[in-house]
Write an enzyme that holds these catalytic residues in place. Sequence first.
Site, short mmCIF file in Angstrom:
data_model
loop_
_atom_site.label_atom_id
_atom_site.label_comp_id
_atom_site.label_asym_id
_atom_site.label_seq_id
_atom_site.Cartn_x
_atom_site.Cartn_y
_atom_site.Cartn_z
N TYR A 222 -2.81 -18.15 -18.87
CA TYR A 222 -3.57 -18.14 -19.97
C TYR A 222 -3.61 -19.75 -20.08
O TYR A 222 -2.99 -20.21 -20.87
CB TYR A 222 -2.99 -17.44 -21.16
CG TYR A 222 -3.83 -17.15 -22.22
CD1 TYR A 222 -5.17 -17.60 -22.40
CD2 TYR A 222 -3.35 -16.32 -23.24
CE1 TYR A 222 -5.97 -17.21 -23.48
CE2 TYR A 222 -4.11 -16.00 -24.26
CZ TYR A 222 -5.36 -16.33 -24.67
OH TYR A 222 -6.33 -15.95 -25.39
N LYS B 196 -7.02 -17.10 -16.40
CA LYS B 196 -8.05 -17.32 -17.48
C LYS B 196 -8.39 -18.89 -18.08
O LYS B 196 -7.16 -19.26 -18.60
CB LYS B 196 -7.62 -16.46 -18.74
CG LYS B 196 -8.41 -16.38 -19.91
CD LYS B 196 -7.82 -15.86 -21.18
CE LYS B 196 -8.52 -15.79 -22.40
NZ LYS B 196 -8.59 -17.37 -22.80
#
Length: 295
Positions: free
Chosen positions: A133, A161
């Site tokens: 992340y 991501k």
Amino acid sequence: MLLQGLSAFPITPADPEGRVDQAGLGRLLARLVAARVDSIGLLGSTGSYPYLSRAERRGAIEQAVAMAEGIPVLAGIGALRTDEAVALARDAFAAGAQAGLLAPVSYTPLLDDEVFAHFEAVAAASELPLVIYDNPGTTHFSFSPALVARLAALPQVVAVKGLAPAADAVAAHLATLKSGVPEDFSVGVSGDWHAAEALLAGAAAWYSVAGGLFPEACLAITRAAKEGRAAEARQADDRLQPLWAVFRRHTSLRCVYAAAALLGITDRAPPRPILPLQDEARKEVAAALQAAGLS
């Protein structure tokens, strides 16, 4: 697991003491399930994961999994301490989440080796697949392509991501990331106003704030882009330009709270010390929803 398509990130409505509003969350989740998004990104930054207790986070995951009708649920497991992230990963796995979104939350700035060790420890202590992340705006840590490649060598790290750059840089950015990771590793993007071009350039997934509230509009972009219908994807993205403009002006988090209230889904405020948008800004959000055909 190859994460792809639209991953919709709803807010997590809660009261001022941090207790999750299950009815409000249920209404948000129902919209995503009805639209058949490709995955639900629960407890992301839009979901205000750092503001919730471990028990509230687990309860929210259990609710999402129970409602998901087979749609994969990705759950935020970020925490300041590695032992806390391990506990959250175990909770998420036990609650039925398909993957954990692991952000290197920090107060003291972290080094690459420290972030690698953090991921390595969480991966070793839980069966939960992990998504890198990369959200430097909140964590103040940026993942280099070299660190992504290093982490991708851990069997449980299955996706990244990261923020999508502008259209003129996105193809090179994705190519650099993909060159260092296995073929089945999912390279996905966030940053809603750049997502259409990123998907057209080959991003596997769009981790979307707007998708958590307006799944059909975001699925229209995603499906067209993934199927190579570039003109259609850009037209669908153009329709949301008023929304992207208020996101950039007032932040997507504050805007989706205001939009959820305007739509009658939940009137919960963001967690303090974040303040809800005031009258003029709320009017801008309302006007953007109307202009984009979302109200």
